[in-house]
Write a protein that holds these residues in place. Structure first.
Motif, PDB file in Angstrom:
ATOM      1  N   LEU A 134      -1.283  -5.739  -9.610  1.00  0.00           N
ATOM      2  CA  LEU A 134      -2.400  -6.683  -9.595  1.00  0.00           C
ATOM      3  C   LEU A 134      -3.618  -5.999 -10.204  1.00  0.00           C
ATOM      4  CD1 LEU A 134      -2.101  -8.178  -5.988  1.00  0.00           C
ATOM      5  CD2 LEU A 134      -1.680  -9.413  -8.114  1.00  0.00           C
ATOM      6  N   HIS A 135      -4.455  -6.771 -10.855  1.00  0.00           N
ATOM      7  CA  HIS A 135      -5.664  -6.222 -11.477  1.00  0.00           C
ATOM      8  C   HIS A 135      -5.332  -5.084 -12.441  1.00  0.00           C
ATOM      9  CE1 HIS A 135      -7.632  -8.700  -8.572  1.00  0.00           C
ATOM     10  NE2 HIS A 135      -7.335  -7.931  -7.549  1.00  0.00           N
ATOM     11  N   GLY A 136      -4.144  -5.146 -13.020  1.00  0.00           N
ATOM     12  CA  GLY A 136      -3.768  -4.152 -14.014  1.00  0.00           C
ATOM     13  C   GLY A 136      -3.333  -2.815 -13.461  1.00  0.00           C
ATOM     14  N   LYS A 137      -3.027  -2.750 -12.154  1.00  0.00           N
ATOM     15  CA  LYS A 137      -2.581  -1.477 -11.594  1.00  0.00           C
ATOM     16  C   LYS A 137      -1.518  -1.711 -10.529  1.00  0.00           C
ATOM     17  CE  LYS A 137      -5.851  -0.916  -7.757  1.00  0.00           C
ATOM     18  NZ  LYS A 137      -6.794   0.025  -7.104  1.00  0.00           N
ATOM     19  N   ALA A 138      -0.720  -0.680 -10.291  1.00  0.00           N
ATOM     20  CA  ALA A 138       0.290  -0.747  -9.239  1.00  0.00           C
ATOM     21  C   ALA A 138      -0.406  -0.669  -7.887  1.00  0.00           C
ATOM     22  CB  ALA A 138       1.290   0.398  -9.391  1.00  0.00           C
ATOM     23  N   MET A 139      -0.034  -1.579  -6.992  1.00  0.00           N
ATOM     24  CA  MET A 139      -0.689  -1.667  -5.690  1.00  0.00           C
ATOM     25  C   MET A 139       0.216  -1.113  -4.600  1.00  0.00           C
ATOM     26  SD  MET A 139      -3.581  -3.337  -6.428  1.00  0.00           S
ATOM     27  CE  MET A 139      -4.206  -4.284  -5.029  1.00  0.00           C
ATOM     28  N   THR A 140      -0.333  -0.243  -3.774  1.00  0.00           N
ATOM     29  CA  THR A 140       0.393   0.228  -2.603  1.00  0.00           C
ATOM     30  C   THR A 140       0.222  -0.783  -1.473  1.00  0.00           C
ATOM     31  OG1 THR A 140      -1.501   1.411  -1.662  1.00  0.00           O
ATOM     32  CG2 THR A 140      -0.132   2.606  -3.267  1.00  0.00           C
ATOM     33  N   SER A 141       0.957  -0.575  -0.386  1.00  0.00           N
ATOM     34  CA  SER A 141       0.806  -1.447   0.779  1.00  0.00           C
ATOM     35  C   SER A 141      -0.619  -1.402   1.317  1.00  0.00           C
ATOM     36  CB  SER A 141       1.792  -1.032   1.877  1.00  0.00           C
ATOM     37  OG  SER A 141       3.119  -1.177   1.450  1.00  0.00           O
ATOM     38  N   MET A 142      -1.222  -0.226   1.289  1.00  0.00           N
ATOM     39  CA  MET A 142      -2.598  -0.103   1.756  1.00  0.00           C
ATOM     40  C   MET A 142      -3.558  -0.844   0.833  1.00  0.00           C
ATOM     41  SD  MET A 142      -2.837   1.339   4.630  1.00  0.00           S
ATOM     42  CE  MET A 142      -4.611   1.538   4.593  1.00  0.00           C
ATOM     43  N   ASP A 143      -3.301  -0.792  -0.469  1.00  0.00           N
ATOM     44  CA  ASP A 143      -4.136  -1.540  -1.416  1.00  0.00           C
ATOM     45  C   ASP A 143      -4.074  -3.037  -1.119  1.00  0.00           C
ATOM     46  OD1 ASP A 143      -4.858   0.757  -2.849  1.00  0.00           O
ATOM     47  OD2 ASP A 143      -3.140   0.578  -4.201  1.00  0.00           O
ATOM     48  N   LEU A 144      -2.872  -3.541  -0.854  1.00  0.00           N
ATOM     49  CA  LEU A 144      -2.703  -4.966  -0.574  1.00  0.00           C
ATOM     50  C   LEU A 144      -3.364  -5.351   0.744  1.00  0.00           C
ATOM     51  CD1 LEU A 144       1.019  -5.340  -1.687  1.00  0.00           C
ATOM     52  CD2 LEU A 144      -0.981  -6.282  -2.849  1.00  0.00           C
ATOM     53  N   CYS A 198      -1.939  -5.355  14.698  1.00  0.00           N
ATOM     54  CA  CYS A 198      -0.684  -6.090  14.582  1.00  0.00           C
ATOM     55  C   CYS A 198       0.377  -5.285  13.843  1.00  0.00           C
ATOM     56  CB  CYS A 198      -0.916  -7.421  13.859  1.00  0.00           C
ATOM     57  SG  CYS A 198      -1.318  -7.244  12.094  1.00  0.00           S
ATOM     58  N   HIS A 199      -0.041  -4.307  13.068  1.00  0.00           N
ATOM     59  CA  HIS A 199       0.880  -3.582  12.190  1.00  0.00           C
ATOM     60  C   HIS A 199       0.316  -2.186  11.948  1.00  0.00           C
ATOM     61  CE1 HIS A 199       3.198  -2.598   8.547  1.00  0.00           C
ATOM     62  NE2 HIS A 199       4.005  -3.604   8.855  1.00  0.00           N
ATOM     63  N   GLY A 200       1.211  -1.256  11.658  1.00  0.00           N
ATOM     64  CA  GLY A 200       0.777   0.100  11.376  1.00  0.00           C
ATOM     65  C   GLY A 200      -0.161   0.208  10.185  1.00  0.00           C
ATOM     66  N   LEU A 201      -0.013  -0.701   9.216  1.00  0.00           N
ATOM     67  CA  LEU A 201      -0.903  -0.673   8.053  1.00  0.00           C
ATOM     68  C   LEU A 201      -2.341  -0.995   8.448  1.00  0.00           C
ATOM     69  CD1 LEU A 201       1.309  -2.408   5.344  1.00  0.00           C
ATOM     70  CD2 LEU A 201       0.483  -0.045   5.289  1.00  0.00           C
ATOM     71  N   CYS A 202      -2.508  -1.973   9.335  1.00  0.00           N
ATOM     72  CA  CYS A 202      -3.857  -2.307   9.791  1.00  0.00           C
ATOM     73  C   CYS A 202      -4.452  -1.135  10.575  1.00  0.00           C
ATOM     74  CB  CYS A 202      -3.833  -3.568  10.656  1.00  0.00           C
ATOM     75  SG  CYS A 202      -3.584  -5.103   9.730  1.00  0.00           S
ATOM     76  N   ARG A 203      -3.635  -0.505  11.382  1.00  0.00           N
ATOM     77  CA  ARG A 203      -4.108   0.651  12.156  1.00  0.00           C
ATOM     78  C   ARG A 203      -4.526   1.786  11.224  1.00  0.00           C
ATOM     79  NH1 ARG A 203      -1.664   5.202  14.981  1.00  0.00           N
ATOM     80  NH2 ARG A 203      -2.725   5.576  16.972  1.00  0.00           N
ATOM     81  N   ARG A 204      -3.723   2.008  10.208  1.00  0.00           N
ATOM     82  CA  ARG A 204      -4.040   3.080   9.253  1.00  0.00           C
ATOM     83  C   ARG A 204      -5.306   2.751   8.463  1.00  0.00           C
ATOM     84  NH1 ARG A 204      -0.190   4.591   4.143  1.00  0.00           N
ATOM     85  NH2 ARG A 204      -1.709   5.847   3.002  1.00  0.00           N
ATOM     86  N   ALA A 205      -5.468   1.481   8.074  1.00  0.00           N
ATOM     87  CA  ALA A 205      -6.664   1.085   7.329  1.00  0.00           C
ATOM     88  C   ALA A 205      -7.921   1.310   8.163  1.00  0.00           C
ATOM     89  CB  ALA A 205      -6.559  -0.383   6.912  1.00  0.00           C
ATOM     90  N   PHE A 206      -7.844   0.969   9.449  1.00  0.00           N
ATOM     91  CA  PHE A 206      -8.993   1.165  10.335  1.00  0.00           C
ATOM     92  C   PHE A 206      -9.280   2.654  10.514  1.00  0.00           C
ATOM     93  CE2 PHE A 206     -11.048   1.448  14.524  1.00  0.00           C
ATOM     94  CZ  PHE A 206     -12.048   0.488  14.394  1.00  0.00           C
ATOM     95  N   ALA A 207      -8.231   3.443  10.683  1.00  0.00           N
ATOM     96  CA  ALA A 207      -8.410   4.888  10.850  1.00  0.00           C
ATOM     97  C   ALA A 207      -9.037   5.504   9.604  1.00  0.00           C
ATOM     98  CB  ALA A 207      -7.065   5.545  11.150  1.00  0.00           C
ATOM     99  N   ASP A 208      -8.570   5.095   8.430  1.00  0.00           N
ATOM    100  CA  ASP A 208      -9.132   5.629   7.188  1.00  0.00           C
ATOM    101  C   ASP A 208     -10.601   5.248   7.042  1.00  0.00           C
ATOM    102  OD1 ASP A 208      -6.669   6.671   6.596  1.00  0.00           O
ATOM    103  OD2 ASP A 208      -6.157   5.193   5.058  1.00  0.00           O
ATOM    104  N   GLU A 209     -10.918   4.013   7.406  1.00  0.00           N
ATOM    105  CA  GLU A 209     -12.291   3.523   7.248  1.00  0.00           C
ATOM    106  C   GLU A 209     -13.269   4.275   8.146  1.00  0.00           C
ATOM    107  OE1 GLU A 209     -14.486  -0.808   6.881  1.00  0.00           O
ATOM    108  OE2 GLU A 209     -12.781  -0.631   8.235  1.00  0.00           O
ATOM    109  N   HIS A 210     -12.786   4.680   9.328  1.00  0.00           N
ATOM    110  CA  HIS A 210     -13.688   5.304  10.303  1.00  0.00           C
ATOM    111  C   HIS A 210     -13.408   6.793  10.511  1.00  0.00           C
ATOM    112  CE1 HIS A 210     -15.464   1.455  11.455  1.00  0.00           C
ATOM    113  NE2 HIS A 210     -14.244   0.948  11.411  1.00  0.00           N
ATOM    114  N   GLY A 211     -12.526   7.363   9.693  1.00  0.00           N
ATOM    115  CA  GLY A 211     -12.246   8.786   9.800  1.00  0.00           C
ATOM    116  C   GLY A 211     -11.585   9.180  11.102  1.00  0.00           C
TER     117      GLY A 211
END
Length: 216
Positions: A134-144, A198-211
């Motif tokens: 998408l947007h001209g690049k390969a998207m990871t699950s975290m990107d999506l 709800c999912h490990g991806l959401c948990r990881r996104a929150f952890a990354d956002e807040h360190g």
């Protein structure tokens, strides 16, 4: 994000029926309810496409062989990122079969045959990590995850009154889903507050956002 491909025998459905089936599949899979944030569903809708194929040749293994006057068979392939596949399987099979049944009902055929007989096959496939462009690049699950949740997260951050969970639940801060709080719930603690996911991806996104550390 979904790609839904419906295979039906050539001539089994009119153009109007094909369009109606496609819209109904998207509407049903993206139904708004109290468990999902509207912004996330809207973002997912924009990334969802339905293709209806009419193969010229369709050979069935059943005996006696099907004849043109028989009710149509359906083969549906639902393609999602591999990390979402496990959670999507049971839900997608039920929703897709129910939507096909409504198509049969609208055409004056027996809608229950799709649950009695093997006339609707649903395959849920997972795209390997980085296999979506998408947007001209390969998207990871975290990107999506970031892509479909960004509007909701921005709106929540600006809101003077963030959504409040019902008793015994937590609201996933990434996607807005209501999560039952029990021993199996994915959680993180941030600034003294408990968050559920709800999912490990959401948990990881929150952890990354807040360190935050995922090991807590």
């Amino acid at each position: 994000m979904l790609l839904i491909e419906v295979f039906v025998p050539k001539g089994a459905l009119s153009e109007e029926e094909r369009q109606s089936l496609g819209r109904r599949l998207i509407d049903t899979l993206m139904t708004e309810d109290d468990s999902h944030a509207t912004e996330v569903l809207d973002a997912q809708r924009t990334l969802t496409q339905v293709l209806v194929h009419e193969p010229v040749t369709w050979v069935l293994g059943e005996r006696p062989p099907a004849v043109p006057d028989d009710p149509p068979r359906y083969l549906v392939r639902v393609t999602v990122p591999a990390s979402w596949r496990k959670e999507m399987c049971e839900y997608a099979v039920d929703i897709v079969t129910g939507t096909l049944s409504e198509t049969e009902r609208a055409a004056g055929r027996d809608p229950e045959r799709l649950r009695r007989r093997p006339h609707a096959t649903v395959l849920v496939d997972g795209i390997s990590e980085g296999g979506v462009g998408l947007h001209g690049k390969a998207m990871t699950s975290m990107d999506l995850t970031e892509l479909v949740s960004r509007t909701y997260r921005d709106n929540t951050a600006r809101s003077p009154a963030p959504p409040q969970p019902a008793h015994g639940t937590l609201i996933d801060p990434i996607c807005g889903m209501s999560v039952d709080l029990d021993d199996s719930t994915l959680t993180l603690v941030h600034q003294g507050a408990l968050y559920g996911f709800c999912h490990g991806l959401c948990r990881r996104a929150f952890a990354d956002e807040h360190g935050l550390s995922l090991s807590q």
